[in-house]
Motif scaffolding. Structure first.
Motif, PDB file in Angstrom:
ATOM      1  N   ALA A  77       0.798  -1.333   0.000  1.00  0.00           N
ATOM      2  CA  ALA A  77      -0.040  -0.050   0.067  1.00  0.00           C
ATOM      3  C   ALA A  77       0.975   1.213   0.189  1.00  0.00           C
ATOM      4  O   ALA A  77       0.533   2.206  -0.681  1.00  0.00           O
ATOM      5  N   MET A  78       1.668   1.201   0.844  1.00  0.00           N
ATOM      6  CA  MET A  78       2.829   2.352   1.066  1.00  0.00           C
ATOM      7  C   MET A  78       3.460   2.694  -0.307  1.00  0.00           C
ATOM      8  O   MET A  78       3.439   3.719  -0.884  1.00  0.00           O
ATOM      9  N   THR A  79       3.981   1.389  -1.156  1.00  0.00           N
ATOM     10  CA  THR A  79       4.809   1.691  -2.336  1.00  0.00           C
ATOM     11  C   THR A  79       3.816   2.284  -3.496  1.00  0.00           C
ATOM     12  O   THR A  79       3.976   2.994  -4.239  1.00  0.00           O
ATOM     13  N   VAL A  80       2.503   1.490  -3.422  1.00  0.00           N
ATOM     14  CA  VAL A  80       1.700   2.101  -4.490  1.00  0.00           C
ATOM     15  C   VAL A  80       0.951   3.240  -4.408  1.00  0.00           C
ATOM     16  O   VAL A  80       1.070   4.285  -5.336  1.00  0.00           O
ATOM     17  N   THR A  81       1.040   3.736  -2.987  1.00  0.00           N
ATOM     18  CA  THR A  81       0.435   5.112  -2.885  1.00  0.00           C
ATOM     19  C   THR A  81       1.524   6.064  -3.260  1.00  0.00           C
ATOM     20  O   THR A  81       1.445   7.111  -3.882  1.00  0.00           O
ATOM     21  N   GLY A  82       2.757   5.700  -2.914  1.00  0.00           N
ATOM     22  CA  GLY A  82       3.799   6.622  -3.667  1.00  0.00           C
ATOM     23  C   GLY A  82       3.914   6.783  -4.770  1.00  0.00           C
ATOM     24  O   GLY A  82       4.200   7.840  -5.514  1.00  0.00           O
ATOM     25  N   ALA A 125       1.701   6.314  -7.133  1.00  0.00           N
ATOM     26  CA  ALA A 125       0.350   6.790  -7.768  1.00  0.00           C
ATOM     27  C   ALA A 125       0.190   8.399  -7.334  1.00  0.00           C
ATOM     28  O   ALA A 125      -0.551   8.787  -8.032  1.00  0.00           O
ATOM     29  N   LEU A 126       1.153   8.716  -6.445  1.00  0.00           N
ATOM     30  CA  LEU A 126       0.990  10.352  -6.018  1.00  0.00           C
ATOM     31  C   LEU A 126       1.254  11.115  -7.286  1.00  0.00           C
ATOM     32  O   LEU A 126       2.265  10.851  -8.147  1.00  0.00           O
ATOM     33  N   PRO A 127       0.410  12.095  -7.392  1.00  0.00           N
ATOM     34  CA  PRO A 127       0.726  12.912  -8.537  1.00  0.00           C
ATOM     35  C   PRO A 127       2.189  13.492  -8.167  1.00  0.00           C
ATOM     36  O   PRO A 127       2.465  13.990  -7.307  1.00  0.00           O
ATOM     37  N   VAL A 128       3.142  13.323  -9.436  1.00  0.00           N
ATOM     38  CA  VAL A 128       4.232  14.020  -9.296  1.00  0.00           C
ATOM     39  C   VAL A 128       4.362  15.461  -9.269  1.00  0.00           C
ATOM     40  O   VAL A 128       3.900  15.989  -9.845  1.00  0.00           O
ATOM     41  N   PRO A 129       4.860  16.209  -7.972  1.00  0.00           N
ATOM     42  CA  PRO A 129       4.998  17.435  -7.961  1.00  0.00           C
ATOM     43  C   PRO A 129       5.917  18.185  -8.778  1.00  0.00           C
ATOM     44  O   PRO A 129       6.583  17.458  -9.441  1.00  0.00           O
ATOM     45  N   ALA A 130       5.643  19.356  -9.190  1.00  0.00           N
ATOM     46  CA  ALA A 130       6.547  19.964 -10.065  1.00  0.00           C
ATOM     47  C   ALA A 130       7.973  19.966  -9.391  1.00  0.00           C
ATOM     48  O   ALA A 130       7.988  20.416  -8.206  1.00  0.00           O
ATOM     49  N   VAL A 131       8.833  19.585 -10.295  1.00  0.00           N
ATOM     50  CA  VAL A 131      10.152  19.418  -9.699  1.00  0.00           C
ATOM     51  C   VAL A 131      10.810  20.697  -9.721  1.00  0.00           C
ATOM     52  O   VAL A 131      10.990  21.264 -10.961  1.00  0.00           O
ATOM     53  N   ALA A 132      10.979  21.364  -8.555  1.00  0.00           N
ATOM     54  CA  ALA A 132      11.708  22.631  -8.407  1.00  0.00           C
ATOM     55  C   ALA A 132      13.345  22.532  -9.313  1.00  0.00           C
ATOM     56  O   ALA A 132      13.852  21.548  -8.872  1.00  0.00           O
ATOM     57  N   ALA A 133      13.508  23.313 -10.207  1.00  0.00           N
ATOM     58  CA  ALA A 133      14.889  23.297 -10.552  1.00  0.00           C
ATOM     59  C   ALA A 133      15.782  23.630  -9.801  1.00  0.00           C
ATOM     60  O   ALA A 133      15.644  24.274  -8.603  1.00  0.00           O
ATOM     61  N   PRO A 134      16.960  23.213  -9.667  1.00  0.00           N
ATOM     62  CA  PRO A 134      18.075  23.296  -8.819  1.00  0.00           C
ATOM     63  C   PRO A 134      18.138  24.719  -8.784  1.00  0.00           C
ATOM     64  O   PRO A 134      18.294  25.480  -9.470  1.00  0.00           O
ATOM     65  N   ARG A 135      18.886  25.300  -7.433  1.00  0.00           N
ATOM     66  CA  ARG A 135      18.769  26.588  -7.174  1.00  0.00           C
ATOM     67  C   ARG A 135      19.748  27.404  -8.302  1.00  0.00           C
ATOM     68  O   ARG A 135      20.856  26.872  -8.502  1.00  0.00           O
ATOM     69  N   MET A 136      19.345  28.219  -8.799  1.00  0.00           N
ATOM     70  CA  MET A 136      19.957  29.003  -9.857  1.00  0.00           C
ATOM     71  C   MET A 136      20.384  30.218  -9.485  1.00  0.00           C
ATOM     72  O   MET A 136      19.750  31.505  -9.535  1.00  0.00           O
ATOM     73  N   ASP A 137      21.603  30.401  -9.079  1.00  0.00           N
ATOM     74  CA  ASP A 137      22.082  31.586  -8.610  1.00  0.00           C
ATOM     75  C   ASP A 137      23.662  31.702  -8.840  1.00  0.00           C
ATOM     76  O   ASP A 137      24.187  31.045  -9.478  1.00  0.00           O
ATOM     77  N   THR A 138      24.169  32.898  -8.169  1.00  0.00           N
ATOM     78  CA  THR A 138      25.554  33.028  -8.348  1.00  0.00           C
ATOM     79  C   THR A 138      26.408  32.019  -7.278  1.00  0.00           C
ATOM     80  O   THR A 138      27.606  32.173  -7.032  1.00  0.00           O
ATOM     81  N   TRP A 175      10.834   0.682   4.929  1.00  0.00           N
ATOM     82  CA  TRP A 175      11.319   0.284   3.479  1.00  0.00           C
ATOM     83  C   TRP A 175      10.550   0.827   2.304  1.00  0.00           C
ATOM     84  O   TRP A 175      11.077   1.270   1.346  1.00  0.00           O
ATOM     85  N   ALA A 176       9.309   0.739   2.336  1.00  0.00           N
ATOM     86  CA  ALA A 176       8.460   1.304   1.280  1.00  0.00           C
ATOM     87  C   ALA A 176       8.707   2.725   1.045  1.00  0.00           C
ATOM     88  O   ALA A 176       8.587   3.141  -0.205  1.00  0.00           O
ATOM     89  N   GLU A 177       9.046   3.550   2.156  1.00  0.00           N
ATOM     90  CA  GLU A 177       9.331   4.921   1.962  1.00  0.00           C
ATOM     91  C   GLU A 177      10.742   5.019   1.189  1.00  0.00           C
ATOM     92  O   GLU A 177      10.785   5.828   0.168  1.00  0.00           O
ATOM     93  N   ALA A 201      12.939  14.394  -3.708  1.00  0.00           N
ATOM     94  CA  ALA A 201      12.582  13.207  -3.631  1.00  0.00           C
ATOM     95  C   ALA A 201      12.462  12.643  -2.242  1.00  0.00           C
ATOM     96  O   ALA A 201      13.372  12.117  -1.485  1.00  0.00           O
ATOM     97  N   ARG A 202      11.341  12.805  -1.507  1.00  0.00           N
ATOM     98  CA  ARG A 202      10.798  12.740  -0.174  1.00  0.00           C
ATOM     99  C   ARG A 202      10.084  11.511   0.281  1.00  0.00           C
ATOM    100  O   ARG A 202       9.587  11.610   1.239  1.00  0.00           O
ATOM    101  N   GLY A 203       9.950  10.654  -0.775  1.00  0.00           N
ATOM    102  CA  GLY A 203       9.103   9.422  -0.278  1.00  0.00           C
ATOM    103  C   GLY A 203       7.552   9.687  -0.217  1.00  0.00           C
ATOM    104  O   GLY A 203       7.080  10.635  -1.100  1.00  0.00           O
ATOM    105  N   VAL A 204       6.806   9.079   0.450  1.00  0.00           N
ATOM    106  CA  VAL A 204       5.267   9.314   0.580  1.00  0.00           C
ATOM    107  C   VAL A 204       4.966  10.396   1.520  1.00  0.00           C
ATOM    108  O   VAL A 204       4.467  11.504   1.441  1.00  0.00           O
TER     109      VAL A 204
END
Lengths: 208, 196
Positions: free
Chosen positions: A19-24, A26-39, B36-38, B56-59
């Motif tokens: 359940a934990m794995t499937v939930t993870g 299936a979660l909508p992938v959040p917008a991945v913030a670009a690595p901090r871009m500065d000086t 482990w699932a996390e 990448a922070r798991g669930v």
């Protein structure tokens, strides 16, 4: 054959893990913030040429020093010209906290030293510093096109599957599968038959 | 084969390793599997989805990012694992106890590593000249991969121990005092002699 309690424990643990794995997954992938871009902030302790340097002659190499050591598989360092094209085709070299790259600049203009590094603690940093050669003027601020070109340097850095971790995950999955299968298909031992030996005396004393 | 069995202790530890050993192991296993699932989800986020490591922070970390960045959580889990391995060890006998002890020893070092990280985070003083909390082996391996490794080398012997505990040989079964193995078939016999 397994006892109901044992089977319940195995199935409950498997169900939670699944359940934990499937939930993870299936979660909508959040917008991945670009690595901090500065000086570079306080993670960049020095650079050659320094930021906003006005140079009469072209440097033959650029050097950036970080507060921590970049990972071996996680760094990029390049120099872009005014049009956002890389200068030279050499490879960056990592030595401790420092990245170095030879460059061949054959014309005046504004140039941008761009890096993308990953550190052991998981932090990533994409940054730049500007310098000019032969113009007598400080480099102009980055245009949108130049900024996009600089950010592209960071985005070209992919994350390959780490072979050690991949092997560990496979080994773990195999061990889990084997143990669960063996528990489900093998019969637990029957104890306390008439011919079984008496338990140790010292334990019986404690039981009383 | 002679199998050593410890005298049964009274009190909470005695009950955990006696009548409630199976329930305690089941709860412990649930926590381990959830953890482990996390990590599996985190690995998938990094290598499958190409997410940057800080993202990448798991669930749970997707909803409560502070959980992942807090050393309290990591140290707390390492301590929980260590305490569980220590408290539930007396219920194991024979080969199962050997494997469980291997897991305990490895988790002890894993816990030391987390304690170093925790200490640096609390003191605000970083060791080894690093800019962020850094453990000993982290000087060689990146943090995510390192703790994936630690979790693996603790998890595998733990699973083997649990299997051997549930499928003991005759000598181990005779020495077993807990509720885990075929308890419905096994009726403990009382000695006819008087206690000393």
């Amino acid at each position: 054959m397994v006892t109901p309690g044992t089977r319940g424990g195995i199935l409950a643990a498997a169900a939670v893990g699944l359940a934990m794995t499937v939930t993870g997954l299936a979660l909508p992938v959040p917008a991945v913030a670009a690595p901090r871009m500065d000086t570079g902030g306080d993670l960049v302790t020095a650079s050659v040429p320094p930021a906003q340097a006005v140079l009469a002659t072209a440097p033959t190499r650029v050097v950036v020093t970080f507060a921590a050591e970049p990972l071996a598989e996680g760094y990029h360092l390049t120099v872009l010209d005014t049009e956002g094209r890389p200068v030279g085709d050499t490879e960056a070299v990592r030595s401790g906290h420092t990245l170095t790259r030879d460059v061949a600049i054959d014309r005046p203009g504004d140039f941008t030293t761009v890096w993308h590094v990953r550190f052991a603690d998981g932090r990533e940093l994409t940054g730049w510093r500007r310098f000019s050669v032969g113009t007598g003027q400080p480099p102009a601020p980055l245009s949108d096109a130049q900024r996009q070109a600089a950010e592209a340097v960071g985005s070209t850095h992919g994350h390959g599957v780490d072979p050690v971790s991949a092997v560990l995950l496979v080994v773990n999955a195999l061990v889990v599968a084997i143990v669960v299968t063996m528990l489900l298909v093998t019969r637990p031992p029957r104890g306390d038959t008439d011919d079984s030996p008496d338990p140790p005396l010292f334990r019986l004393r404690e039981d009383v | 084969m002679a199998v050593h069995a410890e005298p049964r202790k009274a009190g909470l530890v005695g009950r955990l390793n006696g009548a409630h050993h199976r329930a305690a192991l089941n709860i412990y296993l649930l926590i381990v599997v959830a953890h482990w699932a996390e990590h599996l989800v985190q690995a998938y986020q990094i290598w499958g989805l190409g997410m940057a490591r800080p993202q990448a922070r798991g669930v749970l970390g997707q909803y409560y990012p502070w959980l992942v960045t807090s050393e309290w959580l990591h140290y707390g889990y390492a301590l929980l694992m260590l305490v569980g391995l220590f408290l539930l060890r007396p219920g194991f006998v024979g080969r199962a106890r050997t494997w469980w002890t291997v897991s305990l020893a490895l988790q002890f070092w894993h816990h030391i590593e987390h304690a170093l990280l925790f200490l640096q985070a609390q003191l605000g003083t970083m060791f080894f000249g690093a800019a962020v909390p850094t453990s000993v082996v982290q000087l060689v391996l990146p943090r995510v991969e390192l703790h994936l490794f630690y979790n693996s080398v603790v998890f595998v012997p733990m699973l083997i121990a649990m299997y051997l505990h549930l499928r003991p040989n005759a000598a181990e079964l005779a020495a077993t005092t807990c509720s885990c193995v075929a308890h419905s078939h096994r009726q403990p016999r009382r000695p006819a002699t008087m206690p000393v």
